[in-house]
Design a protein around this motif. Structure first.
Motif, PDB file in Angstrom:
ATOM      1  N   THR A  19       0.844  -1.193   0.000  1.00  0.00           N
ATOM      2  CA  THR A  19       0.000   0.000   0.000  1.00  0.00           C
ATOM      3  C   THR A  19       0.883   1.248   0.000  1.00  0.00           C
ATOM      4  N   PRO A  20       0.311   2.434  -0.323  1.00  0.00           N
ATOM      5  CA  PRO A  20       1.107   3.671  -0.269  1.00  0.00           C
ATOM      6  C   PRO A  20       1.738   3.906   1.098  1.00  0.00           C
ATOM      7  N   LEU A  21       1.020   3.575   2.183  1.00  0.00           N
ATOM      8  CA  LEU A  21       1.574   3.738   3.526  1.00  0.00           C
ATOM      9  C   LEU A  21       2.778   2.824   3.737  1.00  0.00           C
ATOM     10  N   GLN A  22       2.655   1.577   3.288  1.00  0.00           N
ATOM     11  CA  GLN A  22       3.768   0.639   3.402  1.00  0.00           C
ATOM     12  C   GLN A  22       4.949   1.078   2.535  1.00  0.00           C
ATOM     13  N   ASN A  23       4.656   1.610   1.342  1.00  0.00           N
ATOM     14  CA  ASN A  23       5.730   2.105   0.479  1.00  0.00           C
ATOM     15  C   ASN A  23       6.524   3.202   1.181  1.00  0.00           C
ATOM     16  N   GLU A  24       5.812   4.119   1.801  1.00  0.00           N
ATOM     17  CA  GLU A  24       6.477   5.222   2.503  1.00  0.00           C
ATOM     18  C   GLU A  24       7.328   4.701   3.657  1.00  0.00           C
ATOM     19  N   LEU A  25       6.791   3.723   4.395  1.00  0.00           N
ATOM     20  CA  LEU A  25       7.534   3.134   5.506  1.00  0.00           C
ATOM     21  C   LEU A  25       8.829   2.491   5.014  1.00  0.00           C
ATOM     22  N   PHE A 159      12.297   3.662  -5.755  1.00  0.00           N
ATOM     23  CA  PHE A 159      12.252   4.544  -4.599  1.00  0.00           C
ATOM     24  C   PHE A 159      11.587   5.867  -4.954  1.00  0.00           C
ATOM     25  N   GLY A 160      10.597   6.250  -4.182  1.00  0.00           N
ATOM     26  CA  GLY A 160      10.007   7.572  -4.297  1.00  0.00           C
ATOM     27  C   GLY A 160       9.163   7.822  -5.516  1.00  0.00           C
ATOM     28  N   PHE A 161       8.781   6.779  -6.263  1.00  0.00           N
ATOM     29  CA  PHE A 161       8.002   7.018  -7.484  1.00  0.00           C
ATOM     30  C   PHE A 161       6.680   7.701  -7.175  1.00  0.00           C
ATOM     31  N   ASP A 162       5.968   7.234  -6.183  1.00  0.00           N
ATOM     32  CA  ASP A 162       4.633   7.769  -5.898  1.00  0.00           C
ATOM     33  C   ASP A 162       4.687   9.067  -5.110  1.00  0.00           C
ATOM     34  N   ARG A 163       5.806   9.299  -4.384  1.00  0.00           N
ATOM     35  CA  ARG A 163       5.858  10.455  -3.491  1.00  0.00           C
ATOM     36  C   ARG A 163       6.698  11.601  -4.040  1.00  0.00           C
ATOM     37  N   LEU A 164       7.754  11.295  -4.797  1.00  0.00           N
ATOM     38  CA  LEU A 164       8.672  12.335  -5.252  1.00  0.00           C
ATOM     39  C   LEU A 164       8.398  12.756  -6.691  1.00  0.00           C
TER      40      LEU A 164
END
Length: 343
Positions: A19-25, A159-164
């Motif tokens: 999930t997005p939360l797990q990705n961030e973690l 790394f960081g695809f969804d957030r950066l």
């Protein structure tokens, strides 16, 4: 309770099932130097069980070695003509050994460099690919859908695809259904053909193959960046518009009444409208890995019209054989079309 980064969680992350939360973690956890070694240990284990691609390093090394030997023979042949007799007779064995050592060192450097490049791409990007005749749909971590056509690949940052940033690299052809995100971050498709597609949320098809590269917009709006880095140009598309690129990278824009026809391959459908048989050679090569040959110029100029559903090259060849009354001769991966002698 705070989530823990475990082997099972990392395996799900590598498979794109977190999930997005797990990705961030996981991404925050992997930034800690003490965790990086463990991250790559698990990545290597996962890649070993579920390989994304297999690089034929032995074949590449053999081609490089043969080229090095040819250049070495040419260079040493020129040098021998200019050598003094004493040097030619007294140092022949030593020169041979030095040349062999130099060639071995050069090959080792090439292999090391290739290994570093492959390892870097393997660690930084997750690769999705299709074989000849295969169609595959991938759901990215931001919710966007990508459908890969046959013999295509997509590189997505680990790394960081969804957030950066949302930037992917396409080789081949794919249809994109890009999900809009709350902070309006753009989605960029980079190609080796020299053009990039920048969008917020839309549907479009990108063909980044060697021949006839193009972009077709189905819904929404996209911006194309093309041309050299010092002379970058911008072009904005509206639904139903089609952009093609010539060999020099120049863009031409046109209209199409049926933009969805350009993604008919998703259902293994091929649509022809007065298409010369000679123009089918790139299709067979890109979709099926088959070389299509037409020696007879009359056959090459013949046209085909219709919609055919074919999952294999044999099925499509069967349709062409009946529709155009052709003779089909196959030798390995080479197919030759000629006029049928039947009445």
């Amino acid at each position: 309770m705070k989530l823990q980064v475990t082997r099972e969680l990392l395996f799900n992350y590598f498979a794109g099932q977190t999930t997005p939360l797990q990705n961030e973690l996981i991404e925050d956890w992997a930034k800690i130097p003490a965790n990086r070694e463990l991250f790559f240990v698990y990545l290597d284990e996962w890649e070993g069980k579920y390989p994304q691609y297999i690089a034929n390093l032995e074949m590449a090394l053999e081609r490089h070695r043969a080229g090095m030997e040819r250049r070495l023979e040419t260079n040493t042949g020129d040098k021998r003509a200019a050598m003094l007799p004493e040097a030619a007779t007294g140092s022949k064995a030593g020169g041979f050994i030095r040349r062999k050592r130099w060639m071995a060192a050069a090959i080792a450097l090439v292999v090391l460099g290739a290994g570093l490049i492959l390892s870097r791409n393997r660690l930084l990007y997750q690769k999705y690919s299709t074989a000849f005749g295969e169609i595959r749909t991938v759901t990215l971590s931001d919710g966007s859908l990508v459908t890969l056509n046959a013999h295509s690949s997509l590189l997505v940052p680990r790394f960081g695809f969804d957030r950066l940033s949302r930037e992917v690299i396409l080789t081949g052809e794919a249809e994109f259904s890009v999900r809009h995100v709350p902070d309006d971050r753009a989605f960029t498709v980079k190609t080796s053909n020299g053009f990039d597609v920048v969008v917020l949320g839309t549907e479009f098809v990108v063909n980044a193959r060697r021949e006839a590269p193009r972009v077709v917009l189905t819904k929404g709006k996209v911006r194309l960046l093309y041309g050299g880095q010092e002379n970058r140009r911008t072009l904005t598309l509206k639904p139903g518009e089609l952009v093609t690129f010539d060999e020099q990278g120049n863009a031409s824009i046109g209209q199409t009444a049926h933009p969805w026809d350009y993604s008919a391959w998703k259902k293994h459908r091929f649509i022809f409208d007065q298409t010369p048989l000679a123009d089918l050679a790139p299709l067979f090569r890109d979709h099926f890995g088959v070389e299509l040959r037409i020696a007879d110029p009359v056959v090459a100029r013949m046209t085909i019209t219709g919609t055919f559903t074919a999952r294999t090259d044999d099925m499509l060849l069967g349709f062409l054989k009946e529709a155009a009354h052709l003779r089909v001769h196959r030798e390995g991966n080479t197919v030759t079309l000629s006029r049928s002698t039947a009445l």
